[in-house]
Design an enzyme around this catalytic site. Sequence first.
Site, short mmCIF file in Angstrom:
data_model
loop_
_atom_site.label_atom_id
_atom_site.label_comp_id
_atom_site.label_asym_id
_atom_site.label_seq_id
_atom_site.Cartn_x
_atom_site.Cartn_y
_atom_site.Cartn_z
N CYS A 174 0.79 -0.99 0.01
CA CYS A 174 0.23 -0.07 -0.12
C CYS A 174 0.96 1.38 0.02
CB CYS A 174 -0.91 -0.22 1.16
SG CYS A 174 -1.84 1.56 1.49
N CYS A 179 -0.63 3.91 2.29
CA CYS A 179 -0.22 3.78 3.68
C CYS A 179 1.11 4.19 4.14
CB CYS A 179 -0.60 2.26 4.09
SG CYS A 179 -2.13 1.82 3.53
N ASP A 180 2.14 3.63 2.99
CA ASP A 180 3.53 3.61 3.66
C ASP A 180 4.53 4.68 2.89
OD1 ASP A 180 2.78 1.71 5.63
OD2 ASP A 180 2.96 0.07 4.03
#
Length: 309
Positions: A135, A138-139
């Site tokens: 992701c 997300c990261d």
Amino acid sequence: MANKKYDVIVIGAGPGGMTAALYASRANLSVLMLDRGVYGGQMNNTAEVENYPGFKSILGPDLAKEMYDSSTQFGAEYAYGTVTGVTVQADGTKLVTTEDDTFETKALIIATGSEHRKLGVPGEEEYGGRGVSYCAVCDGAFFRNKDVAVVGGGDSAIEEGTYLAQIVDSVNVFHRRDQLRAQKILQDRAFANEKMHFTWDTVVTEIVGDGQKVTGVKTHNKKTGEDREVPVAAVFIYVGILPITEPFKDLGITDEEGWIVTDDQMKTKIPGIFAVGDVRKKNLRQITTAVGDGGIAGQQAFNYIEETK
């Protein structure tokens, strides 16, 4: 303690599940949405949605919130719960078991979606959350101004790679074929981005690190036979998806790969059990197609309950 009863239970609160809950609750049915995580599904991992009608562009989490507010306006309930199994009683009642509770329902709509396929190479599990990610939204921010790798050549790989290019120094896309599978508009953007670089006919054979974090990937070129080690701070993996259908394997509604088989009315072979969205055996898995599935399933659940009164 008696099981709590609903007319309809929707397992999964992604776009398909939320739309099904909207339609069923608007038909004055009691509805419970169960999800093992936050509502929205993979929309929460999407930086920007450009192909959902009504919005020129909207952040995935924002679209998830809009859908959730809409889906619960007619009384549909939402609860956290990891479903562990489903059984069908002789009278057609479905029992949905979670880690903590058991619920009864007349109609069941499965909207559990899919999850990212793993590469299955050394280092992938070891460095999960320490440089291995599925992701970018997300990261990606953890790797600002660093070099990262993206593995894959489909829509997700190229969309997320383009997103990462806004944050990191460079994105090296490793693809096992000699051309991308992504939509042409996504390819054009990626090829025009000077931060994105492509390594063709190449597979990642190992993710390496220093014991604490990812430091690089080992690769193998399928045409030349060349093996390399490429230094990167993170590896973002997009090599396909797998259906989340383990709780339903004993129902006999999945194919050999685990996808749920339905007709065009979202009906499985078990009366009163429907499936929508990415968990279905289908060709196009998009927010729009999940929403369409959900509308049909919500209406079909109502029809089923009326016919079986």
